[in-house]
Write a protein that holds these residues in place. Sequence first.
Motif, PDB file in Angstrom:
ATOM      1  N   UNK A   1       0.739  -1.131  -0.018  1.00 55.75           N
ATOM      2  CA  UNK A   1       0.014  -0.107  -0.066  1.00 55.75           C
ATOM      3  C   UNK A   1       0.988   1.412   0.078  1.00 55.75           C
ATOM      4  N   UNK A   2       2.030   1.270   0.003  1.00 54.76           N
ATOM      5  CA  UNK A   2       3.045   2.300  -0.002  1.00 54.76           C
ATOM      6  C   UNK A   2       3.120   2.772   1.413  1.00 54.76           C
ATOM      7  N   UNK A   3       3.074   1.764   2.372  1.00 55.64           N
ATOM      8  CA  UNK A   3       3.153   2.051   3.707  1.00 55.64           C
ATOM      9  C   UNK A   3       4.542   2.508   4.309  1.00 55.64           C
ATOM     10  N   UNK A   4       5.546   1.955   3.353  1.00 55.44           N
ATOM     11  CA  UNK A   4       7.036   2.203   3.759  1.00 55.44           C
ATOM     12  C   UNK A   4       7.518   2.005   2.389  1.00 55.44           C
ATOM     13  N   UNK A   5       8.745   2.583   2.516  1.00 52.05           N
ATOM     14  CA  UNK A   5       9.574   2.575   1.300  1.00 52.05           C
ATOM     15  C   UNK A   5       9.735   1.336   0.596  1.00 52.05           C
ATOM     16  N   UNK A   6      10.171   0.306   1.412  1.00 51.02           N
ATOM     17  CA  UNK A   6      10.419  -0.993   0.973  1.00 51.02           C
ATOM     18  C   UNK A   6       9.177  -1.842   0.404  1.00 51.02           C
ATOM     19  N   UNK A   7       7.859  -1.483   0.715  1.00 50.80           N
ATOM     20  CA  UNK A   7       6.703  -1.890   0.130  1.00 50.80           C
ATOM     21  C   UNK A   7       5.849  -1.069  -1.006  1.00 50.80           C
ATOM     22  N   UNK A   8       5.967  -1.496  -2.125  1.00 50.66           N
ATOM     23  CA  UNK A   8       5.829  -0.971  -3.499  1.00 50.66           C
ATOM     24  C   UNK A   8       4.086  -1.262  -3.567  1.00 50.66           C
ATOM     25  N   UNK A   9       3.316   0.060  -3.920  1.00 51.75           N
ATOM     26  CA  UNK A   9       2.254  -0.221  -4.263  1.00 51.75           C
ATOM     27  C   UNK A   9       1.826  -1.156  -5.427  1.00 51.75           C
ATOM     28  N   UNK A  10       0.981  -2.228  -5.258  1.00 49.31           N
ATOM     29  CA  UNK A  10       0.582  -3.367  -6.173  1.00 49.31           C
ATOM     30  C   UNK A  10       1.719  -4.432  -6.287  1.00 49.31           C
ATOM     31  N   UNK A  11       2.625  -4.622  -5.597  1.00 47.94           N
ATOM     32  CA  UNK A  11       3.712  -5.600  -5.506  1.00 47.94           C
ATOM     33  C   UNK A  11       2.939  -6.829  -4.963  1.00 47.94           C
ATOM     34  N   UNK A  12       3.526  -7.880  -5.376  1.00 49.53           N
ATOM     35  CA  UNK A  12       2.997  -9.183  -4.880  1.00 49.53           C
ATOM     36  C   UNK A  12       2.989  -9.314  -3.229  1.00 49.53           C
ATOM     37  N   UNK A  13       2.553 -10.277  -2.695  1.00 51.60           N
ATOM     38  CA  UNK A  13       2.496 -10.258  -1.123  1.00 51.60           C
ATOM     39  C   UNK A  13       4.027 -10.546  -0.586  1.00 51.60           C
ATOM     40  N   UNK A  14       4.611  -9.842   0.044  1.00 51.63           N
ATOM     41  CA  UNK A  14       5.999  -9.924   0.509  1.00 51.63           C
ATOM     42  C   UNK A  14       5.811 -11.184   1.599  1.00 51.63           C
ATOM     43  N   UNK A  15       6.942 -11.757   1.964  1.00 54.87           N
ATOM     44  CA  UNK A  15       7.197 -12.628   2.932  1.00 54.87           C
ATOM     45  C   UNK A  15       6.639 -12.109   4.562  1.00 54.87           C
ATOM     46  N   UNK A  16       7.073 -10.947   4.631  1.00 56.61           N
ATOM     47  CA  UNK A  16       6.378 -10.337   6.168  1.00 56.61           C
ATOM     48  C   UNK A  16       4.886 -10.472   5.964  1.00 56.61           C
ATOM     49  N   UNK A  17       4.191 -10.117   4.921  1.00 54.39           N
ATOM     50  CA  UNK A  17       2.770 -10.070   4.658  1.00 54.39           C
ATOM     51  C   UNK A  17       2.163 -11.405   5.114  1.00 54.39           C
ATOM     52  N   UNK A  18       2.810 -12.591   4.343  1.00 51.01           N
ATOM     53  CA  UNK A  18       2.211 -13.662   4.451  1.00 51.01           C
ATOM     54  C   UNK A  18       2.437 -14.222   5.833  1.00 51.01           C
ATOM     55  N   UNK A  19       3.614 -13.871   6.384  1.00 57.57           N
ATOM     56  CA  UNK A  19       3.980 -14.417   7.861  1.00 57.57           C
ATOM     57  C   UNK A  19       2.907 -13.770   8.852  1.00 57.57           C
ATOM     58  N   UNK A  20       2.644 -12.605   8.679  1.00 55.08           N
ATOM     59  CA  UNK A  20       1.613 -11.816   9.537  1.00 55.08           C
ATOM     60  C   UNK A  20       0.301 -12.577   9.292  1.00 55.08           C
ATOM     61  N   UNK A  21      -0.465 -12.696   8.045  1.00 53.31           N
ATOM     62  CA  UNK A  21      -1.496 -13.380   7.891  1.00 53.31           C
ATOM     63  C   UNK A  21      -1.518 -14.767   8.594  1.00 53.31           C
ATOM     64  N   UNK A  22      -0.517 -15.342   8.575  1.00 54.84           N
ATOM     65  CA  UNK A  22      -0.367 -16.740   9.063  1.00 54.84           C
ATOM     66  C   UNK A  22      -0.562 -16.747  10.570  1.00 54.84           C
ATOM     67  N   UNK A  23       0.082 -15.451  11.351  1.00 50.08           N
ATOM     68  CA  UNK A  23       0.130 -15.690  12.581  1.00 50.08           C
ATOM     69  C   UNK A  23      -1.190 -15.237  13.189  1.00 50.08           C
ATOM     70  N   UNK A  24      -2.086 -14.256  12.398  1.00 54.10           N
ATOM     71  CA  UNK A  24      -3.271 -13.900  12.827  1.00 54.10           C
ATOM     72  C   UNK A  24      -4.294 -15.080  12.719  1.00 54.10           C
ATOM     73  N   UNK A  25      -4.218 -15.924  11.750  1.00 52.37           N
ATOM     74  CA  UNK A  25      -5.000 -17.120  11.761  1.00 52.37           C
ATOM     75  C   UNK A  25      -4.901 -17.921  12.576  1.00 52.37           C
ATOM     76  N   UNK A  26      -3.587 -18.270  12.947  1.00 47.54           N
ATOM     77  CA  UNK A  26      -3.169 -19.207  14.039  1.00 47.54           C
ATOM     78  C   UNK A  26      -3.833 -18.621  15.466  1.00 47.54           C
ATOM     79  N   UNK A  27      -3.534 -17.392  15.675  1.00 53.42           N
ATOM     80  CA  UNK A  27      -4.125 -17.050  16.866  1.00 53.42           C
ATOM     81  C   UNK A  27      -5.709 -16.915  17.032  1.00 53.42           C
ATOM     82  N   UNK A  28      -6.296 -16.719  15.969  1.00 57.48           N
ATOM     83  CA  UNK A  28      -7.780 -16.854  15.998  1.00 57.48           C
ATOM     84  C   UNK A  28      -8.159 -18.331  16.180  1.00 57.48           C
ATOM     85  N   UNK A  29      -7.530 -19.177  15.753  1.00 54.42           N
ATOM     86  CA  UNK A  29      -7.932 -20.387  15.917  1.00 54.42           C
ATOM     87  C   UNK A  29      -7.425 -20.994  17.315  1.00 54.42           C
ATOM     88  N   UNK A  30      -6.219 -20.517  18.026  1.00 51.18           N
ATOM     89  CA  UNK A  30      -5.833 -21.023  19.236  1.00 51.18           C
ATOM     90  C   UNK A  30      -6.524 -20.421  20.403  1.00 51.18           C
TER      91      UNK A  30
END
Length: 410
Positions: free
Chosen positions: A156-185
């Motif tokens: 979303x252009x939230x920081x210089x290292x994250x370009x708008x429209x770029x594919x999902x980064x490793x950090x974004x996928x990791x955070x999504x997995x952490x949220x899902x795991x915490x919702x289940x646990x």
Amino acid sequence: MAQAAASAAQSAAPSLSLPPSQFARLQPHAYLLAHLSPPPATNQPSIRANGRAPSQFRVTSANTGSLTHTNGSAVVRLGDTTAVCGVRAEILHTEDIASWSVSRSTESSSAPTNKRRKLTDPTTKPNERIDSKDEDDNESHIQDFNLLVPNLSLSTGCAPGFIPGAPPSTLAQSLSHQILTLLHSTRLVRAEDLRIWYQPPNLGPEDLECHNENEQMDVDASQEDEKNKEIKAFWVLYIDVMIVSLAGNPFDAAWAAVLAALRDTKLPRAWWDVDNEMVVCSDAVSEARKLTLRGLPVSSSFCVFEADAASGWRAVVIPDAEEEKELDDSARKGNQRRWILADPDGYEEGLTQERICVVVDKEQGGKGKTVIQKLEKVGGWTADAKELKALVDISAQRWEDVRRILNEQC
């Protein structure tokens, strides 16, 4: 004339001192260390480069109902880190679930045994029977059928290292997995809130002998409802999180946004239409119901900053025996060599390797004891059990602050 020119040249000569902003960029490790370890003669406490105490969190604010085309939404700002969460509810018919017939046959074969065991056990209380059944349903339905689908985006252009429209980064996928795991646990969302039931009418021959219609309705409700009720569909919650401004600690901001959005989520009243063989939803806003969440798990993240950690401004040198003795003497004199920093910003995250995440909840709406839902420590081994216990106490106080902020909005 010559003397005047020489004096003018000397006055125009640049100063050898660096402003704090340049010093922070050239030697970030030394800059943060200078703030955390002031001279002993000054008797000043340790203050981070951003002006906060080591255990102090950034100012947190929340706003719910900001998105109009979602079932629930929230905007949470943690310092300069801002997360926007929207919850969309879609209907999943049981006939579209490939394993639904298998799960139904398994449940029907095991349900009488479980029901008989729960009813005949004299040590089991009624509330415990309901909670146990509810927990089993959460495990089998929410996880097996993927009724909670979180997705976090940093493009979303939230920081210089994250370009708008770029594919999902490793950090974004990791955070999504952490949220899902915490919702289940944490079993935050109850399975009962996501089910759409159908109660077939009881048209047996014994119904024709009953002349009192109201009495017959009572008999059906008390004896036949649970026997004939069947699940026709589920609500699937798509939880979309967008980090619009990233200044460190994205997980705490994203999880707080998920909590606030789920507390704001309303599902319309839905029922099974037998004639059209489809689920019909009511348009009346007054008939919509909120989710009955299980508790309020709050996340608190920390990082460990080490004074002797290897950084770019000096080489890694293995100390000899005399240097190790000097380090031990300084430790005995009370000279602090590492600090645990709460809610690290982006500058501090780049200087630390060990991260700690503590998720706590409190029983009975904050009046009971503190329950640790998650305790994760990665990237190092310096924090011991005593320090982890202190972090749990800090997280419990943080829980009070977050609950107050969310209660003002929800």
